[in-house]
Design an enzyme around this catalytic site. Structure first.
Site, short mmCIF file in Angstrom:
data_model
loop_
_atom_site.label_atom_id
_atom_site.label_comp_id
_atom_site.label_asym_id
_atom_site.label_seq_id
_atom_site.Cartn_x
_atom_site.Cartn_y
_atom_site.Cartn_z
N ASN A 9 0.87 -1.19 0.00
CA ASN A 9 0.00 0.00 0.00
C ASN A 9 0.90 1.23 0.00
OD1 ASN A 9 -1.84 2.02 0.48
ND2 ASN A 9 -2.33 1.37 2.58
N LYS A 11 0.14 4.29 -0.35
CA LYS A 11 -0.50 5.49 0.20
C LYS A 11 -0.24 6.69 -0.73
CE LYS A 11 -0.26 3.38 4.71
NZ LYS A 11 -0.19 3.52 6.14
N HIS A 95 -9.67 1.58 5.00
CA HIS A 95 -8.38 1.76 5.67
C HIS A 95 -8.56 2.74 6.83
CE1 HIS A 95 -4.27 2.87 6.51
NE2 HIS A 95 -3.91 1.75 5.88
N GLU A 97 -6.84 5.09 7.91
CA GLU A 97 -6.55 6.49 7.60
C GLU A 97 -7.78 7.16 6.97
OE1 GLU A 97 -2.93 5.71 5.50
OE2 GLU A 97 -1.99 5.21 7.42
N GLU A 167 -5.75 -4.55 10.83
CA GLU A 167 -4.71 -3.53 11.01
C GLU A 167 -4.99 -2.73 12.27
OE1 GLU A 167 -2.61 -2.45 7.09
OE2 GLU A 167 -4.35 -1.17 7.27
N GLY A 173 2.24 2.54 10.91
CA GLY A 173 3.22 3.61 10.75
C GLY A 173 3.91 4.01 12.04
N SER A 213 3.14 -1.74 10.58
CA SER A 213 4.59 -1.78 10.84
C SER A 213 5.23 -3.12 10.46
CB SER A 213 4.88 -1.41 12.29
OG SER A 213 4.47 -0.08 12.54
#
Ligand code: PGA
Length: 253
Positions: A9, A11, A95, A97, A167, A173, A213
């Site tokens: 991904n 991003k 996701h 985010e 996730e 991250g 991560s």
């Protein structure tokens, strides 16, 4: 069960030229893709460059997002058909985010999942709890709600076409990944819920990926953890070398 799935991904990283060269690097490093399915999710603007870079190699392409309408006055949105025609076989939905920063609700994500599937894309549906929710002991409840709402409009027979990515938000991250035990347990809960919703046969078809991560140094342990059917890789997919080393963990299992 299908092959393990490793998704990169990217991003909001890379221009089309940069994406082309990263995809080329991955393509060159993966002479034969065996025993694992590999999918890249570049930004929309780089889909065509990455498609060209991957031509002739069995590496798949995914959108990072999709809208549920086929067309219309939806400024900034992309339809499932647009993704299909750009060479995508997959699309990431839900996701964290997008949930946190863009305010997407479970219902919103459900509509996207239904539309993607109806168009022939395989949704990669992301679920996961925040640190606070984990500390409160509500991880199972949260991922259960996210899944139930997103899968509400999907017929039982289609549930096996959806890939799930667990996730945990606190692991994305942050350099702090969940332990193999935490991951296996969450994956077990997800599989149980899929069985409840769709029966054993369909539930067994969905791959459950871990994301958060993932690095070359921890990918081996994560890949071997019980109930893990693949990985969703963010930061470490932005360098061909580190992404290839993660993919290779599955080739050597
Ligand atoms: P990360 O991102 O690997 O950089 O933590 C994973 C993801 O958000 O899919």
């Amino acid at each position: 069960m299908a092959l393990p799935l490793v998704v990169g991904n990217w991003k909001m990283h890379g221009t089309p030229a940069e994406a082309f060269s990263l995809a080329r690097g991955i393509r060159t490093g993966l002479k034969r893709v065996q025993g694992v399915e590999v999918v890249l999710a570049p930004p929309f603007t780089s889909l065509s460059a990455v498609y060209k870079a991957l031509r002739g190699r069995s590496i798949g392409l995914a959108g990072q997002n999709v809208f549920w309408q086929e067309q219309g006055a939806f400024t900034g949105e992309i339809s499932p058909k647009m993704l299909l025609e750009s060479g995508c076989g997959f699309v990431i939905v839900g996701h964290s985010e997008r949930r946190r920063i863009l305010g997407e609700s479970d219902q919103f994500i459900g509509k996207k999942t239904v539309a993607a599937l109806a168009a022939g894309l395989r949704p990669i549906l992301c679920v996961g709890e925040t640190l606070q929710e984990r500390r409160q002991g509500s991880t199972r409840k949260i991922i259960g709600r996210q899944l139930r709402v997103a899968l509400k409009g999907i017929t039982k027979n289609a549930i096996g076409k959806i890939e799930i990515a667990y996730e945990p938000v606190w692991a994305i991250g942050t350099g702090r990944n969940a332990t193999p035990d935490q991951i296996s347990l969450a994956h077990q809960w997800i599989r149980e819920l899929l069985r409840k919703l769709a029966g054993n046969e369909q539930a067994a078809k969905s791959r459950i990926l871990y994301g958060g991560s993932v690095r070359p140094e921890n990918a081996g342990d994560l890949a071997r953890a019980p109930e893990v059917n693949g990985l969703l890789v963010g930061g470490a997919s932005l360098k061909a070398e580190s992404f290839l080393s993660i993919v290779n963990q599955f080739i050597s299992i």
